[in-house]
Design an enzyme around this catalytic site. Structure first.
Site, PDB file in Angstrom:
ATOM      1  CD  GLU A 151      54.011  42.999 -42.145  1.00 13.96           C
ATOM      2  OE1 GLU A 151      53.037  42.564 -41.516  1.00 13.96           O
ATOM      3  OE2 GLU A 151      53.993  44.077 -42.776  1.00 13.96           O
TER       4      GLU A 151
ATOM      5  CD  GLU B 101      51.909  46.024 -43.810  1.00 14.86           C
ATOM      6  OE1 GLU B 101      52.282  47.213 -43.676  1.00 14.86           O
ATOM      7  OE2 GLU B 101      51.630  45.303 -42.837  1.00 14.86           O
TER       8      GLU B 101
ATOM      9  CG  PHE C 149      45.288  39.551 -40.267  1.00 18.80           C
ATOM     10  CD1 PHE C 149      46.536  39.482 -39.673  1.00 18.80           C
ATOM     11  CD2 PHE C 149      44.231  38.882 -39.655  1.00 18.80           C
ATOM     12  CE1 PHE C 149      46.729  38.749 -38.503  1.00 18.80           C
ATOM     13  CE2 PHE C 149      44.420  38.153 -38.484  1.00 18.80           C
ATOM     14  CZ  PHE C 149      45.677  38.078 -37.906  1.00 18.80           C
TER      15      PHE C 149
ATOM     16  CG  ASP D 297      41.011  42.089 -41.647  1.00 13.08           C
ATOM     17  OD1 ASP D 297      39.841  42.200 -41.300  1.00 13.08           O
ATOM     18  OD2 ASP D 297      41.541  40.985 -41.902  1.00 13.08           O
ATOM     19  CG  PHE D 298      46.903  44.104 -41.663  1.00  7.07           C
ATOM     20  CD1 PHE D 298      45.833  44.239 -40.790  1.00  7.07           C
ATOM     21  CD2 PHE D 298      47.969  43.309 -41.271  1.00  7.07           C
ATOM     22  CE1 PHE D 298      45.820  43.596 -39.554  1.00  7.07           C
ATOM     23  CE2 PHE D 298      47.968  42.667 -40.036  1.00  7.07           C
ATOM     24  CZ  PHE D 298      46.889  42.811 -39.176  1.00  7.07           C
TER      25      PHE D 298
ATOM     26  CG  HIS E 118      43.041  41.545 -36.680  1.00  7.27           C
ATOM     27  ND1 HIS E 118      42.824  42.773 -36.117  1.00  7.27           N
ATOM     28  CD2 HIS E 118      44.382  41.405 -36.780  1.00  7.27           C
ATOM     29  CE1 HIS E 118      43.997  43.355 -35.870  1.00  7.27           C
ATOM     30  NE2 HIS E 118      44.959  42.552 -36.272  1.00  7.27           N
TER      31      HIS E 118
END
Lengths: 328, 336
Positions: free
Chosen positions: B32, B63, B86, B88-89, B132
């Site tokens: 992205e 993703e 990130f 975190d994703f 994040h």
């Protein structure tokens, strides 16, 4: 284009190989699991998802594929592997957990990998879509006319991976074909109880790609639909979504009590068995003779017997080999 | 004078990718905002104009689809670099990472090679809160089948990236946002250092002694290397010489470097910006207990994010992420 006589005979042989292989596994699977059924015991431990009844979708599609095309299958993937030309002995040995198996006994029945034949599968529902997109992307980057086929069950079309992958494939015009096997049951949940629309092929509209529903569990119908989609992909026209109505003869896995399913459902399905119908049709059309088909079946019987025998006689891997191959 | 050129970590990473893309046509980038934007944290800056959209591919926010596609493309002989914006994703695509990318080589009995580099941003300290700001490399180091790279300087970042791209295995490459040298986020000056223009590799599994010392070993990585070095300077003025070991890679892990340092200093402090429980600090402490117990003069001390999500408000966030002061204090209490 209609299949040649040679192709018809090969399709018949593959169909019987699949059917007989699955029936043989169903028997072997029960070895060492009585009197009390323990899933972890016997010649073949673990879950066993068999594809008998679903031969048309695999055989009708793979008839159009060559060595360089990629197939990504599901947890129920023996029929795809056989139709893609994966070596039956190595596959049987893997299912038996033997050293001579495709993955040296590390993958088992849900995780069959044959890079030479460009075949892989996954035990995770919906995982075939993105991986097939990647294979198609690689073909495009290499400027080859190779295609990738992702097979998945109708239950998988409710996963996010399905929608993400269709969008990506449509956006990038990837040479990939998404084929949904609608066997009506996601384990025990009927399609009507899980899916908001009658046909997953309708979902193609959302991504601006062709969506085709094959209403009959029939080799020649699948052959036609898949042929058109694969030709489109090879010519750079992008992905197609196909949903094929098909029938699961066994339970979700062997040992599934199938309380959710009407008692006589399988019996009535078998009365219209697709292999018998296929053979009748092509004999009636004068394309092949009964004797030719019987010969193909004999070849399949022999191949399955040999594969099971090979798996049985093969050695188990040494325990310490568990520590190998985490990395290339 | 070109040998003396200094780069930020982001530019060093982009240069590494660029050089490998020139060398090998199979290398390409997906993610992205990796194209026109150059990566949200600059890891792909300048690459689009050089290589075009066929090789620097902006993806939809999908993703699962594009990380799964990296696995599929790698199986066909490509060498994709994919960016998870990130770490975190990871929740939206973990199946493709954990169950496929990491395991397919093993389940194929070694017949399938998946040369994928999965880059991702880590770290907090700038007010981005719980979704994040995490590090989470321990989550990925925990599963077999992924190599784990976490650089702390531009020089290391370039060499480790080239090594990652050439590796035939999945490599997760974690870059700390606060080390990228961004114009819009504070970063330690030390993270910008001399980066040769030539191509070079840094082997995985080789920790780097960022500061030699005799009194205490501080094992750390990424941002904590810089915090530990700052703490070590303070401690030095107090007569305590700390040895700062930058692990650089978690998988493979340089156990020997940790043990050798313990044999020298006899005291171990592990500093980690990831969570305290069930993670890196516990792993290093276990190695010390298993293999260097008799050399330890004091119990191993661990400093990491206590087991709470990263909070938003500044005094809260600064309290949970190990600070220079907290490191110095922990080291003092051990050295005493």
């Amino acid at each position: 284009m209609a299949p040649s006589t040679e192709q018809l005979l090969e399709m018949d042989r593959q169909a019987w190989t699949i059917r007989l292989f699955e029936e043989a596994l169903a028997q072997v699977y029960m070895e060492g699991k009585s009197p009390a059924f323990d899933i972890g015991s016997g010649t073949i431990p673990g879950e066993m998802h068999l594809s008998a009844g679903q031969e048309p979708v695999a055989v009708g599609t793979c008839a159009h594929l060559g060595q360089e095309d990629t197939v990504v299958g599901t947890h129920r993937a023996h029929h795809f592997a056989i139709a893609k030309g994966v070596d039956l002995k190595e596959m049987a040995a893997e299912i038996f957990g033997k050293e001579t198996g495709l993955g040296k006994g590390k993958g088992g029945h849900m995780h069959l990998f044959d890079p030479k034949r460009k075949f892989s599968c996954s035990g995770i529902v919906g995982a075939s879509f993105p991986v097939a997109c990647g294979a198609a992307l690689a073909a495009k980057k290499k400027e080859k006319d190779w295609v990738a086929v992702a097979f998945a069950g109708e239950g998988a079309a409710n996963e996010g991976s399905f929608h993400e992958s269709l969008n990506l494939a449509a956006l990038w015009k990837l040479p990939v074909i998404f084929i949904i096997e609608d066997n009506a049951w996601a384990i025990s949940v009927a399609k009507s109880k899980s899916t908001a629309i009658p046909y997953n092929s309708q979902r193609a509209v959302a991504y601006g790609i062709p969506g085709v529903r094959v209403e009959k569990n029939d080799f020649l119908s699948v052959y036609d639909a898949a042929g058109e989609a694969i030709a489109r992909a090879r010519h750079g026209e992008g992905p197609t979504l196909i949903e094929v109505k098909t029938d699961r003869y066994f339970g979700h896995f062997i040992g599934d009590p199938e309380l959710y399913r009407p008692k006589d459902e399988v019996k009535s399905l078998k009365a219209a068995d697709p292999i018998g119908q296929f053979e009748q049709t092509i004999i009636a059309k004068g394309l092949v003779s009964r004797a030719q088909l019987d010969k193909e079946r004999e070849t399949a019987v022999k191949a399955v017997d040999e594969a099971i025998e090979f798996a049985r006689k093969s050695p188990y891997p040494k325990s310490e080999e568990a520590l190998e191959h985490v990395f290339a | 004078m070109s040998n003396e050129r200094e780069l930020t970590m982001a530019k060093a990473i982009a240069e590494a990718i660029s050089q490998e893309m020139e060398r090998d046509q199979h290398v390409f980038v997906m993610g992205e905002d990796v194209g026109v934007y150059g990566g949200i944290f600059g890891a792909t800056q300048g690459l689009l104009s050089k290589f075009g959209p066929e090789r620097i591919m902006d993806t939809p926010i999908s993703e699962t689809a594009f990380i799964g596609a990296a696995t599929g493309a790698a199986a066909e002989g490509m060498r994709p670099i994919v960016e998870l914006m990130f770490v975190d994703f990871f929740g939206v695509c973990m199946d493709q990472i954990y169950n496929h990318l990491a395991k397919n080589t093993y389940m194929s009995g070694g017949n399938l090679h998946l040369p994928v580099v999965l880059t991702t941003a880590i770290g907090g300290g700038y007010g981005d809160a719980a979704q994040h700001s995490q590090c989470l490399y321990s989550v990925f180091a925990h599963t077999p089948g992924l190599k784990i790279v976490v650089p702390s300087t531009a020089y290391d970042a370039k060499g480790l990236m080239i090594e990652a791209i050439r590796d035939d295995n999945p490599v997760m490459y974690f870059f700390h946002k606060g080390l990228m040298g961004l114009g819009w986020m504070r970063y330690p000056e030390r993270s910008v250092n001399v980066v040769p223009e030539r191509s070079y590799t840094i082997p995985f599994g080789k920790a780097d002694v960022k500061r030699p010392g005799t009194d205490i070993t501080i094992v750390c990585l990424a941002m904590m290397v810089h915090c530990a070095l700052d703490a070590a300077e303070k401690l030095s003025k107090e007569g305590i010489e700390a040895e700062v070991i930058d692990l650089r890679t978690l998988v493979p892990l340089d156990r020997e470097a940790v043990i050798a340092s313990i044999k020298k200093t006899h005291k171990l402090l592990v500093v980690d910006e990831d969570y305290l429980g069930f993670g890196l600090s516990g792993e290093i402490a276990a190695i010390a207990a298993d293999e260097a117990f008799e050399y330890l003069d004091a119990p191993v001390k661990r400093l990491a994010v206590p087991n709470v999500p990263i909070p938003y408000s500044q005094p809260l966030e600064q309290f949970v992420i190990p600070s220079v002061e907290a490191i110095a204090e922990a080291a003092r209490s051990l050295a005493r």
